[in-house]
Design a protein around this motif. Structure first.
Motif, PDB file in Angstrom:
ATOM      1  N   TRP A 179     -31.041  14.455  12.602  1.00 33.90           N
ATOM      2  CA  TRP A 179     -32.132  15.384  12.870  1.00 33.90           C
ATOM      3  C   TRP A 179     -33.475  14.659  12.884  1.00 33.90           C
ATOM      4  O   TRP A 179     -33.714  13.744  12.101  1.00 33.90           O
ATOM      5  N   LYS A 180     -34.341  15.113  13.782  1.00 32.17           N
ATOM      6  CA  LYS A 180     -35.714  14.600  13.852  1.00 32.17           C
ATOM      7  C   LYS A 180     -36.684  15.767  13.775  1.00 32.17           C
ATOM      8  O   LYS A 180     -36.412  16.853  14.304  1.00 32.17           O
ATOM      9  N   HIS A 181     -37.809  15.527  13.119  1.00 38.74           N
ATOM     10  CA  HIS A 181     -38.846  16.552  12.985  1.00 38.74           C
ATOM     11  C   HIS A 181     -39.322  16.956  14.383  1.00 38.74           C
ATOM     12  O   HIS A 181     -39.695  16.103  15.184  1.00 38.74           O
ATOM     13  N   PRO A 182     -39.296  18.264  14.702  1.00 42.49           N
ATOM     14  CA  PRO A 182     -39.663  18.710  16.049  1.00 42.49           C
ATOM     15  C   PRO A 182     -41.079  18.317  16.480  1.00 42.49           C
ATOM     16  O   PRO A 182     -41.320  18.066  17.651  1.00 42.49           O
ATOM     17  N   LYS A 183     -41.998  18.251  15.531  1.00 39.08           N
ATOM     18  CA  LYS A 183     -43.395  17.962  15.878  1.00 39.08           C
ATOM     19  C   LYS A 183     -43.670  16.463  15.941  1.00 39.08           C
ATOM     20  O   LYS A 183     -44.278  15.978  16.888  1.00 39.08           O
ATOM     21  N   ILE A 193     -37.125  29.896   8.118  1.00 44.35           N
ATOM     22  CA  ILE A 193     -36.785  29.285   9.401  1.00 44.35           C
ATOM     23  C   ILE A 193     -37.345  27.864   9.361  1.00 44.35           C
ATOM     24  O   ILE A 193     -38.564  27.671   9.337  1.00 44.35           O
ATOM     25  N   ILE A 194     -36.460  26.888   9.320  1.00 44.29           N
ATOM     26  CA  ILE A 194     -36.850  25.482   9.200  1.00 44.29           C
ATOM     27  C   ILE A 194     -37.111  24.881  10.577  1.00 44.29           C
ATOM     28  O   ILE A 194     -38.075  24.153  10.783  1.00 44.29           O
ATOM     29  N   ASP A 195     -36.220  25.157  11.507  1.00 41.67           N
ATOM     30  CA  ASP A 195     -36.314  24.602  12.860  1.00 41.67           C
ATOM     31  C   ASP A 195     -35.728  25.639  13.810  1.00 41.67           C
ATOM     32  O   ASP A 195     -34.640  26.159  13.569  1.00 41.67           O
ATOM     33  N   TYR A 196     -36.465  25.963  14.848  1.00 38.64           N
ATOM     34  CA  TYR A 196     -35.985  26.914  15.847  1.00 38.64           C
ATOM     35  C   TYR A 196     -35.824  26.174  17.175  1.00 38.64           C
ATOM     36  O   TYR A 196     -36.771  26.042  17.948  1.00 38.64           O
ATOM     37  N   LYS A 197     -34.614  25.635  17.369  1.00 37.61           N
ATOM     38  CA  LYS A 197     -34.248  24.965  18.619  1.00 37.61           C
ATOM     39  C   LYS A 197     -35.229  23.871  19.017  1.00 37.61           C
ATOM     40  O   LYS A 197     -35.511  23.653  20.192  1.00 37.61           O
ATOM     41  N   PHE A 235     -45.728  32.821  10.153  1.00 36.32           N
ATOM     42  CA  PHE A 235     -44.588  31.924  10.295  1.00 36.32           C
ATOM     43  C   PHE A 235     -45.020  30.715  11.113  1.00 36.32           C
ATOM     44  O   PHE A 235     -45.500  30.878  12.244  1.00 36.32           O
ATOM     45  N   ILE A 236     -44.853  29.550  10.545  1.00 37.83           N
ATOM     46  CA  ILE A 236     -45.108  28.297  11.246  1.00 37.83           C
ATOM     47  C   ILE A 236     -43.806  27.516  11.191  1.00 37.83           C
ATOM     48  O   ILE A 236     -43.280  27.235  10.113  1.00 37.83           O
ATOM     49  N   VAL A 237     -43.276  27.211  12.377  1.00 38.31           N
ATOM     50  CA  VAL A 237     -41.998  26.519  12.478  1.00 38.31           C
ATOM     51  C   VAL A 237     -42.216  25.275  13.328  1.00 38.31           C
ATOM     52  O   VAL A 237     -42.729  25.398  14.440  1.00 38.31           O
ATOM     53  N   PRO A 238     -41.868  24.085  12.853  1.00 42.45           N
ATOM     54  CA  PRO A 238     -41.268  23.836  11.550  1.00 42.45           C
ATOM     55  C   PRO A 238     -42.275  24.090  10.426  1.00 42.45           C
ATOM     56  O   PRO A 238     -43.475  23.994  10.623  1.00 42.45           O
ATOM     57  N   ILE A 274     -30.640  26.428  15.513  1.00 41.99           N
ATOM     58  CA  ILE A 274     -31.627  26.992  14.599  1.00 41.99           C
ATOM     59  C   ILE A 274     -31.194  26.608  13.185  1.00 41.99           C
ATOM     60  O   ILE A 274     -30.015  26.696  12.847  1.00 41.99           O
ATOM     61  N   ILE A 275     -32.158  26.193  12.381  1.00 45.54           N
ATOM     62  CA  ILE A 275     -31.864  25.786  11.006  1.00 45.54           C
ATOM     63  C   ILE A 275     -32.595  26.717  10.046  1.00 45.54           C
ATOM     64  O   ILE A 275     -33.809  26.942  10.185  1.00 45.54           O
ATOM     65  N   LEU A 276     -31.845  27.254   9.103  1.00 49.52           N
ATOM     66  CA  LEU A 276     -32.409  28.124   8.069  1.00 49.52           C
ATOM     67  C   LEU A 276     -32.206  27.489   6.703  1.00 49.52           C
ATOM     68  O   LEU A 276     -31.177  26.869   6.451  1.00 49.52           O
TER      69      LEU A 276
END
Length: 170
Positions: free
Chosen positions: A140-144, A99-103, A116-119, A2-4
Protein backbone atom coordinates in the motif's frame (compact mmCIF):
# COMPACT_ATOMS: atom_id res chain seq x y z
CA UNK A 1 -10.24 -0.98 -2.78
CA UNK A 2 -11.71 0.85 0.18
CA UNK A 3 -9.95 0.54 3.53
CA UNK A 4 -11.73 0.97 6.85
CA UNK A 5 -10.30 1.07 10.35
CA UNK A 6 -12.38 -0.29 13.21
CA UNK A 7 -11.83 0.19 16.91
CA UNK A 8 -13.45 -0.25 20.30
CA UNK A 9 -12.32 0.53 23.84
CA UNK A 10 -15.60 0.33 25.76
CA UNK A 11 -18.11 -2.39 26.45
CA UNK A 12 -21.61 -1.92 25.09
CA UNK A 13 -24.83 -3.59 26.15
CA UNK A 14 -23.95 -6.15 23.43
CA UNK A 15 -20.74 -7.20 25.11
CA UNK A 16 -17.04 -6.46 25.23
CA UNK A 17 -14.70 -4.73 22.77
CA UNK A 18 -14.32 -7.92 20.71
CA UNK A 19 -18.09 -8.35 20.43
CA UNK A 20 -18.43 -4.73 19.32
CA UNK A 21 -15.90 -5.24 16.51
CA UNK A 22 -17.56 -8.49 15.38
CA UNK A 23 -21.00 -6.88 15.44
CA UNK A 24 -19.69 -3.91 13.44
CA UNK A 25 -18.27 -6.28 10.80
CA UNK A 26 -21.59 -8.12 10.55
CA UNK A 27 -23.52 -4.87 10.34
CA UNK A 28 -21.29 -3.61 7.51
CA UNK A 29 -21.83 -6.87 5.62
CA UNK A 30 -25.60 -6.53 6.10
CA UNK A 31 -25.36 -3.28 4.10
CA UNK A 32 -24.00 -5.15 1.06
CA UNK A 33 -20.40 -4.27 1.89
CA UNK A 34 -18.11 -7.13 0.93
CA UNK A 35 -15.16 -7.63 3.26
CA UNK A 36 -12.24 -8.80 1.14
CA UNK A 37 -9.37 -8.52 3.63
CA UNK A 38 -9.23 -8.57 7.43
CA UNK A 39 -6.22 -7.82 9.58
CA UNK A 40 -5.53 -9.42 12.90
CA UNK A 41 -6.77 -7.67 16.01
CA UNK A 42 -4.36 -5.29 17.75
CA UNK A 43 -4.43 -3.69 21.16
CA UNK A 44 -3.08 -0.18 21.73
CA UNK A 45 -3.19 2.42 24.48
CA UNK A 46 -5.84 5.10 24.15
CA UNK A 47 -4.84 8.39 22.60
CA UNK A 48 -4.39 11.09 23.78
CA UNK A 49 -5.26 9.95 27.31
CA UNK A 50 -3.52 6.62 27.88
CA UNK A 51 -5.41 6.29 31.19
CA UNK A 52 -8.56 5.51 29.20
CA UNK A 53 -9.21 1.83 28.40
CA UNK A 54 -7.04 0.24 25.71
CA UNK A 55 -8.37 -0.07 22.18
CA UNK A 56 -8.90 -3.16 20.10
CA UNK A 57 -8.31 -2.22 16.44
CA UNK A 58 -8.30 -3.82 13.03
CA UNK A 59 -8.26 -2.79 9.39
CA UNK A 60 -10.40 -4.25 6.63
CA UNK A 61 -10.34 -3.97 2.86
CA UNK A 62 -13.82 -3.80 1.36
CA UNK A 63 -15.57 -3.70 -1.97
CA UNK A 64 -18.59 -1.46 -2.36
CA UNK A 65 -20.25 0.78 -4.91
CA UNK A 66 -21.30 3.19 -2.18
CA UNK A 67 -20.29 6.83 -2.55
CA UNK A 68 -18.04 8.14 0.25
CA UNK A 69 -20.94 10.02 1.88
CA UNK A 70 -23.12 6.89 1.75
CA UNK A 71 -20.34 4.82 3.31
CA UNK A 72 -19.95 7.48 6.01
CA UNK A 73 -23.69 7.37 6.69
CA UNK A 74 -23.62 3.58 7.09
CA UNK A 75 -20.50 3.72 9.28
CA UNK A 76 -22.08 6.29 11.58
CA UNK A 77 -25.30 4.27 11.70
CA UNK A 78 -23.34 1.15 12.69
CA UNK A 79 -21.41 3.10 15.35
CA UNK A 80 -24.65 4.48 16.79
CA UNK A 81 -26.33 1.06 16.75
CA UNK A 82 -23.43 -0.09 18.95
CA UNK A 83 -24.11 2.81 21.37
CA UNK A 84 -21.36 5.18 20.21
CA UNK A 85 -21.66 8.61 21.84
CA UNK A 86 -20.04 11.78 20.47
CA UNK A 87 -19.61 14.10 23.42
CA UNK A 88 -16.00 15.20 22.90
CA UNK A 89 -13.03 14.46 20.65
CA UNK A 90 -11.00 11.29 21.35
CA UNK A 91 -13.35 10.08 24.06
CA UNK A 92 -13.61 6.34 24.80
CA UNK A 93 -16.10 4.63 22.49
CA UNK A 94 -17.87 1.37 21.90
CA UNK A 95 -17.27 1.51 18.16
CA UNK A 96 -15.28 3.65 15.78
CA UNK A 97 -15.23 3.17 12.01
CA UNK A 98 -12.92 5.36 9.93
CA UNK A 99 -12.56 5.56 6.17
CA UNK A 100 -8.79 5.23 5.75
CA UNK A 101 -8.56 5.04 1.96
CA UNK A 102 -11.32 5.29 -0.62
CA UNK A 103 -10.04 3.71 -3.84
CA UNK A 104 -6.87 5.81 -3.71
CA UNK A 105 -8.82 9.06 -3.99
CA UNK A 106 -8.26 12.26 -2.05
CA UNK A 107 -11.64 13.29 -0.69
CA UNK A 108 -12.93 16.00 1.62
CA UNK A 109 -16.64 16.07 2.45
CA UNK A 110 -19.09 16.84 5.21
CA UNK A 111 -21.76 14.48 6.46
CA UNK A 112 -24.18 15.81 9.04
CA UNK A 113 -21.95 17.88 11.32
CA UNK A 114 -18.81 15.79 10.74
CA UNK A 115 -15.90 16.53 8.42
CA UNK A 116 -14.38 13.64 6.52
CA UNK A 117 -10.91 13.91 5.03
CA UNK A 118 -9.72 10.80 3.22
CA UNK A 119 -7.03 9.71 3.61
CA UNK A 120 -7.25 10.66 7.27
CA UNK A 121 -5.03 13.63 8.15
CA UNK A 122 -3.33 11.79 11.04
CA UNK A 123 -3.01 8.46 9.28
CA UNK A 124 0.79 8.67 9.16
CA UNK A 125 0.94 8.84 12.99
CA UNK A 126 -1.45 6.01 13.77
CA UNK A 127 0.25 2.72 14.57
CA UNK A 128 -3.18 1.13 15.09
CA UNK A 129 -3.97 1.76 11.41
CA UNK A 130 -0.56 1.42 9.78
CA UNK A 131 0.53 -1.90 11.32
CA UNK A 132 -2.74 -3.75 10.53
CA UNK A 133 -2.85 -2.10 7.10
CA UNK A 134 0.63 -3.37 6.30
CA UNK A 135 -0.49 -6.85 7.34
CA UNK A 136 -3.25 -6.97 4.72
CA UNK A 137 -1.75 -4.69 2.04
CA UNK A 138 2.06 -4.70 2.36
CA UNK A 139 2.47 -2.78 -0.92
CA UNK A 140 0.00 0.00 0.00
CA UNK A 141 1.03 3.58 -0.74
CA UNK A 142 -0.38 6.76 0.75
CA UNK A 143 -2.88 8.14 -1.81
CA UNK A 144 -1.68 11.74 -1.40
CA UNK A 145 2.08 11.41 -0.95
CA UNK A 146 2.56 8.05 -2.74
CA UNK A 147 4.89 7.08 0.11
CA UNK A 148 5.11 3.29 0.71
CA UNK A 149 3.69 1.99 3.96
CA UNK A 150 7.09 0.68 5.10
CA UNK A 151 8.55 4.20 4.90
CA UNK A 152 5.63 5.64 6.83
CA UNK A 153 5.93 2.99 9.56
CA UNK A 154 9.70 3.59 9.79
CA UNK A 155 8.94 7.19 10.80
CA UNK A 156 6.81 6.14 13.79
CA UNK A 157 8.42 6.67 17.17
CA UNK A 158 9.91 3.67 18.94
CA UNK A 159 7.18 3.99 21.56
CA UNK A 160 4.49 3.79 18.86
CA UNK A 161 6.16 0.77 17.29
CA UNK A 162 6.37 -1.04 20.64
CA UNK A 163 2.99 -0.05 22.09
CA UNK A 164 0.92 -2.08 19.62
CA UNK A 165 0.26 -5.71 20.37
CA UNK A 166 -1.20 -8.28 17.99
CA UNK A 167 -3.70 -10.32 19.97
CA UNK A 168 -5.59 -13.52 19.57
CA UNK A 169 -9.35 -13.50 19.80
CA UNK A 170 -10.50 -14.46 23.29
Amino acid sequence: MIILGLGSNLHSSYGNRFNNINLALSALESHKIEILLRSSLYETPSYPNNKDPKFINMVIGISSNLKPSELAAISISVEESLERKRNYKNEPRTCDIDIIDYKGQIIDFKYKNLNFIVPHVNLVNRNFVLIPLKEILPEWKHPKTKEPIDSIIDKLSDIDKKSILKIKKP
